[in-house]
Design an enzyme around this catalytic site. Sequence first.
Site, PDB file in Angstrom:
ATOM      1  N   ASN A 148      74.960  47.101  72.546  1.00 29.15           N
ATOM      2  CA  ASN A 148      73.626  46.873  73.101  1.00 29.15           C
ATOM      3  C   ASN A 148      72.594  47.454  72.135  1.00 29.15           C
ATOM      4  O   ASN A 148      72.446  48.671  72.032  1.00 29.15           O
ATOM      5  CB  ASN A 148      73.506  47.544  74.472  1.00 29.15           C
ATOM      6  CG  ASN A 148      72.120  47.358  75.083  1.00 29.15           C
ATOM      7  OD1 ASN A 148      71.276  46.647  74.543  1.00 29.15           O
ATOM      8  ND2 ASN A 148      71.883  48.012  76.212  1.00 29.15           N
ATOM      9  N   PRO A 149      71.873  46.621  71.404  1.00 33.03           N
ATOM     10  CA  PRO A 149      70.932  47.149  70.402  1.00 33.03           C
ATOM     11  C   PRO A 149      69.627  47.640  70.993  1.00 33.03           C
ATOM     12  O   PRO A 149      68.803  48.212  70.271  1.00 33.03           O
ATOM     13  CB  PRO A 149      70.696  45.934  69.497  1.00 33.03           C
ATOM     14  CG  PRO A 149      70.842  44.758  70.404  1.00 33.03           C
ATOM     15  CD  PRO A 149      71.896  45.139  71.430  1.00 33.03           C
ATOM     16  N   ASN A 158      73.076  41.175  80.502  1.00 36.71           N
ATOM     17  CA  ASN A 158      74.289  40.573  81.056  1.00 36.71           C
ATOM     18  C   ASN A 158      74.983  39.617  80.080  1.00 36.71           C
ATOM     19  O   ASN A 158      75.817  38.806  80.498  1.00 36.71           O
ATOM     20  CB  ASN A 158      74.003  39.866  82.376  1.00 36.71           C
ATOM     21  CG  ASN A 158      73.614  40.826  83.478  1.00 36.71           C
ATOM     22  OD1 ASN A 158      74.192  41.908  83.610  1.00 36.71           O
ATOM     23  ND2 ASN A 158      72.620  40.460  84.276  1.00 36.71           N
ATOM     24  N   ASP A 201      75.059  53.554  80.577  1.00 37.53           N
ATOM     25  CA  ASP A 201      75.749  53.205  81.812  1.00 37.53           C
ATOM     26  C   ASP A 201      75.524  51.751  82.197  1.00 37.53           C
ATOM     27  O   ASP A 201      76.401  51.115  82.788  1.00 37.53           O
ATOM     28  CB  ASP A 201      75.282  54.119  82.944  1.00 37.53           C
ATOM     29  CG  ASP A 201      75.723  55.562  82.737  1.00 37.53           C
ATOM     30  OD1 ASP A 201      76.691  55.775  81.985  1.00 37.53           O
ATOM     31  OD2 ASP A 201      75.098  56.465  83.318  1.00 37.53           O
ATOM     32  N   GLY A 202      74.350  51.203  81.871  1.00 36.32           N
ATOM     33  CA  GLY A 202      74.092  49.806  82.175  1.00 36.32           C
ATOM     34  C   GLY A 202      75.010  48.872  81.410  1.00 36.32           C
ATOM     35  O   GLY A 202      75.496  47.880  81.958  1.00 36.32           O
ATOM     36  N   GLU A 239      77.966  46.249  82.838  1.00 36.09           N
ATOM     37  CA  GLU A 239      78.168  44.850  82.441  1.00 36.09           C
ATOM     38  C   GLU A 239      79.639  44.586  82.127  1.00 36.09           C
ATOM     39  O   GLU A 239      80.201  43.555  82.524  1.00 36.09           O
ATOM     40  CB  GLU A 239      77.322  44.518  81.218  1.00 36.09           C
ATOM     41  CG  GLU A 239      75.850  44.307  81.471  1.00 36.09           C
ATOM     42  CD  GLU A 239      75.154  43.692  80.272  1.00 36.09           C
ATOM     43  OE1 GLU A 239      75.767  42.809  79.633  1.00 36.09           O
ATOM     44  OE2 GLU A 239      74.024  44.088  79.971  1.00 36.09           O
ATOM     45  N   ARG A 260      58.824  51.483  82.924  1.00 32.30           N
ATOM     46  CA  ARG A 260      59.765  51.447  81.805  1.00 32.30           C
ATOM     47  C   ARG A 260      59.079  51.735  80.473  1.00 32.30           C
ATOM     48  O   ARG A 260      59.710  52.207  79.520  1.00 32.30           O
ATOM     49  CB  ARG A 260      60.475  50.094  81.751  1.00 32.30           C
ATOM     50  CG  ARG A 260      61.362  49.799  82.956  1.00 32.30           C
ATOM     51  CD  ARG A 260      62.224  48.572  82.723  1.00 32.30           C
ATOM     52  NE  ARG A 260      63.221  48.807  81.697  1.00 32.30           N
ATOM     53  CZ  ARG A 260      64.439  49.302  81.928  1.00 32.30           C
ATOM     54  NH1 ARG A 260      64.805  49.622  83.154  1.00 32.30           N
ATOM     55  NH2 ARG A 260      65.272  49.478  80.932  1.00 32.30           N
ATOM     56  N   GLU A 318      71.265  50.267  88.975  1.00 29.33           N
ATOM     57  CA  GLU A 318      70.744  48.925  89.250  1.00 29.33           C
ATOM     58  C   GLU A 318      70.317  48.852  90.713  1.00 29.33           C
ATOM     59  O   GLU A 318      70.954  49.438  91.590  1.00 29.33           O
ATOM     60  CB  GLU A 318      71.801  47.855  88.963  1.00 29.33           C
ATOM     61  CG  GLU A 318      72.255  47.802  87.509  1.00 29.33           C
ATOM     62  CD  GLU A 318      71.163  47.330  86.571  1.00 29.33           C
ATOM     63  OE1 GLU A 318      70.277  46.567  87.028  1.00 29.33           O
ATOM     64  OE2 GLU A 318      71.188  47.716  85.378  1.00 29.33           O
TER      65      GLU A 318
END
Length: 577
Positions: A167-168, A203, A227-228, A232, A334, A539
């Site tokens: 995940n970049p 996702n 953790d996200g 996934e 955010r 989430e």
Amino acid sequence: MDRPCRLLLLSELCVRNVAYDVSLSRSLLTWKRRASSPVYRPFRASVNRSVPVTEIISVREEQWMNGSDQKDDSSWKKIKGGDRSDCRQAFTGSLTFIGKLAHHEADLYRKVIEVLYVERCRQHHWRCAEVNFTCPDGVLCQNWVSSIREQLASISARPRNLLVYINPYGGKRQGKRIYEQKVAPLFAQAGISTHVIVTDYANHARDHLKTDADLSKVDGVVCVGGDGMFSEIIHGLVWRTQIDNGVDPNCPDEDLSPCSHRIGIIPAGSTDCICFATVGTNDPVTSALHIIVGDSQPMDVCSVHHHNMFLRYSVSLLGYGFYGDVLTDSERKRWMGPARYDISGLKMFLTHHYYEGTVSYLPARGIIGTPRDAGRCRYGCAVCQHNGQIQSERAEKYKTNEDSECADDGEWRTIRGKFLAINAASMSCACPRSPKGLSPAAHLADGTTDLILVRKCSRFNFLRHLLRHTNKDDQFDLAFVEVHRVVRFRFTPRYCQSDSDLELDLLENGKRQIFSQICRDHPACGCTRTNSSWNCDGEILTHTAIDVRVHCRLIKLFARGIEELQVFADLSNPCVI
């Protein structure tokens, strides 16, 4: 049958011109300084070490040449690789640094044995350490190389091929850099082949695992992120496993099939709660080394349903009320980065919302351990082994006797009231800010979750409860807090209850309840919020009425659980060879 202590090789080798007895068995590589060694080094600690073969990273060959152009004839240089025929006289497992070797003889070339292995440091960190031996001849060198490599190849738990998702965008956007600079070189050194996918959208990894990934060619899946990103991965992998085995994920009463592929976590997110709770630190190198040695830690997974509709899987925290409100509010901030959690937490604490509803739960039966135990879930946890075995036996009994009700045997219990927070912790949920976590005695693989109910109380008392997450006090030793170890629970918010339930409450509570019901029917008055949201591993769940069931040991991680300090207390002296 070979005994574990049977020696495969025993040789006299040198380390920095000091004689050592070096032995290799099927379980240990050991080197001990010979008493007759003439060299005395008063400032160097005596090194008598044993390294498990399972924790040797790799072994390879190198060649060293005397630096004749140097004034000090004890200077040596490693010959740069290129012609493999020049490297058949030595073997090496070095990655972290190549040190200078003392002059032993007046040969132009020198044969060196270097082995890379895992070394434990403080605060559960692992690092790569090396030991360099001097080998007297090429034949002996080849024997050592072949023997060590044979032992490493015989370890079936070690992965050979990995599918890596990066995940970049997570955390500080450092995922790709962390993998390329800290993790990829270790995988290459250990001979692990990787197929790397950099995700393009939310996702992406989940969707790819569900439909496109060829899992038959890999030994595990690795996620580089927070953790996200891990969420996934488990959603894609668990869903794919159920579909392949003909299990309906939308049915809350179905027994899910466990996943055969292990999952590795390289922490690179803003929160790495799961990595911290299973390894003990959020260090990418430590996590990479756990993957390389092939560790395996089973984990429970909670399925969350709304009636007969699947919502999400959860492995750490399900939170309604306070933690749900904090997440909902932080999503609007955010742009503030990780600081948004502190701001939203303070705001929700001052707002002090409470919510009415009904919690029904099925207590865990026949298990050992309680949520208020002093012991913690650690490497080789006896509670997880005992309780996990009980849960597995019950599941098998239910499969062989479908007419029985042993899957949901036991008496459901119901609690109705006003709650500031309803939390379900399937692990301790420890993190650097809360070293004990929400439920310090929760276990990773015992088939249960700890249901924590915080009833309506004053702000001061609620603050006492929150502060106990950060100190050594018993956070459940408060009159307005109760905790239950359960295998399944359901929650129904007040506005979803039947008319008969509402009428009964009106009769019991009188005019005050009538006024509060009017406010709930007309939320524009602003006197109280109608309902909260569920925080499911970071989430937001749109449905508040949920049915949660624990599935024992549904997934496995490339981890071993947090090791006790005693395990590596005697290894605090770093290898300086």
